[in-house]
Motif scaffolding. Sequence first.
Motif, PDB file in Angstrom:
ATOM      1  N   LYS A 336       1.788  -2.196   5.458  1.00 21.59           N
ATOM      2  CA  LYS A 336       1.658  -2.972   4.226  1.00 21.59           C
ATOM      3  C   LYS A 336       0.247  -2.841   3.657  1.00 21.59           C
ATOM      4  N   PHE A 337      -0.737  -2.822   4.541  1.00 17.84           N
ATOM      5  CA  PHE A 337      -2.138  -2.699   4.129  1.00 17.84           C
ATOM      6  C   PHE A 337      -2.373  -1.384   3.395  1.00 17.84           C
ATOM      7  N   ILE A 338      -1.880  -0.263   3.969  1.00 15.54           N
ATOM      8  CA  ILE A 338      -2.150   1.029   3.317  1.00 15.54           C
ATOM      9  C   ILE A 338      -1.312   1.192   2.051  1.00 15.54           C
ATOM     10  N   ASP A 339      -0.132   0.564   1.996  1.00 21.69           N
ATOM     11  CA  ASP A 339       0.679   0.651   0.779  1.00 21.69           C
ATOM     12  C   ASP A 339       0.016  -0.074  -0.388  1.00 21.69           C
ATOM     13  N   GLU A 340      -0.619  -1.198  -0.102  1.00 22.27           N
ATOM     14  CA  GLU A 340      -1.335  -1.918  -1.160  1.00 22.27           C
ATOM     15  C   GLU A 340      -2.463  -1.061  -1.716  1.00 22.27           C
ATOM     16  N   ILE A 341      -3.167  -0.373  -0.830  1.00 22.53           N
ATOM     17  CA  ILE A 341      -4.256   0.500  -1.277  1.00 22.53           C
ATOM     18  C   ILE A 341      -3.704   1.688  -2.057  1.00 22.53           C
ATOM     19  N   LEU A 342      -2.566   2.232  -1.606  1.00 18.44           N
ATOM     20  CA  LEU A 342      -1.960   3.362  -2.294  1.00 18.44           C
ATOM     21  C   LEU A 342      -1.576   2.997  -3.718  1.00 18.44           C
ATOM     22  N   TYR A 343      -0.960   1.855  -3.895  1.00 14.24           N
ATOM     23  CA  TYR A 343      -0.458   1.479  -5.219  1.00 14.24           C
ATOM     24  C   TYR A 343      -1.512   0.819  -6.108  1.00 14.24           C
ATOM     25  N   GLU A 344      -2.520   0.201  -5.507  1.00 12.80           N
ATOM     26  CA  GLU A 344      -3.548  -0.461  -6.308  1.00 12.80           C
ATOM     27  C   GLU A 344      -4.761   0.439  -6.564  1.00 12.80           C
ATOM     28  N   LYS A 345      -5.155   1.223  -5.544  1.00  8.75           N
ATOM     29  CA  LYS A 345      -6.352   2.058  -5.680  1.00  8.75           C
ATOM     30  C   LYS A 345      -6.030   3.551  -5.687  1.00  8.75           C
TER      31      LYS A 345
END
Length: 381
Positions: A336-345
């Motif tokens: 979940k942590f890396i997906d947030e970074i993928l989609y936000e940053k």
Amino acid sequence: MITTAKRLDTVEEYYFSSKLREVRQLMSEGKSIINMGIGSPDLSPSKAVIEAVAAAIQDENGHGYQSYQGLPEMRQAMADFYRDQFGVEVNPNNEILPLMGSKEGIMHISLAFLNEGDHVLIPNPGYPTYTSVTNLVQAVPVYYDLKEENGWEPDFEALEKLDLSKVKIMWLGYPHMPTGARGSLALFEKLVAFAKKHNILLINDNPYSFVLNDNPMSLLQVEGAKDVALELNSLSKTFNMAGWRVGMVLGNPEIIDAVLKVKSNMDSGMYYGIQKGAIAALKCDKSWFEDQNKIYRRRRELTEKLAEKLNCKVSKEGVGLFVWAKLPEGIESAEKFIDEILYEKHIFITPGTIFGSNGEGYIRFSLCVKEEKVQEAIDRF
């Protein structure tokens, strides 16, 4: 409907195969994705390698089927490399088998030695292919823990408590992927003794020896290791030849011959020109490794800054092609942590969970990203 084989029920599509489709979809939508997930070197092979292949293309005798064991001069170059870099003597005639990448060696070895129901010791965390291949050949994965508090090395007391009666193979890989733990000759000596005690085939997967590592080691440096051990190695990371698919397996003649029985029924030899390029690569002098590591050292320093931006902790002792970072307290899911970074940053980082349950709470950054791109990733925060 034609039904698939039951063995396919034991495996999923490789994580990066499916995840990169998601990344490509974002790119097609105009997102500028920085891919820090894949360990595919973006640097080029040496000029000597390219020239050797270019010359080989003009050789009128180089376009036919090649030997299943590779050119004698390539096996000799591999033997010379192990002698010069590790102080290990191997017979090029019967103790080395060239491979089309060391990954295929995992399958060949498993097919050669595992029967249905045999047990296989697999590191957790570790390379996912050990598990998938074990499942495909209908053997049974048995995971042994690697934990940060033990320096990502096996707990031998815990290993001895396992039921080892059905264990046929034990996989390991130092320098360790994904954590970057170096390992040591003392550890290798304990592993060889353990394998001899329990009659286990020990296999060290060793493609990261020369990346940011001032003390390259081989399992075969241990006296008597050839009695129970194989070592896989690869030109992919060391010489920036990942797509060329050149690797090797080394060990005693009886074990190598068993692997050859499988391999010779699965391919028809490596292209002549690629073998010539591999020979040139293996003859590179010390300056090649030094120049590569200057680049990787600068990238690692920047990547550590990026990890710190995410409040992650990084071991400064790690070697190899990746930065392994511990997530901040309170993060429940690495994915979940890396997906947030993928989609936000729009930065793709690998979650530690794909390497096993002990990878929860960690993420992995690849160093196969140019400095300016790593800096851009930092600036996005």
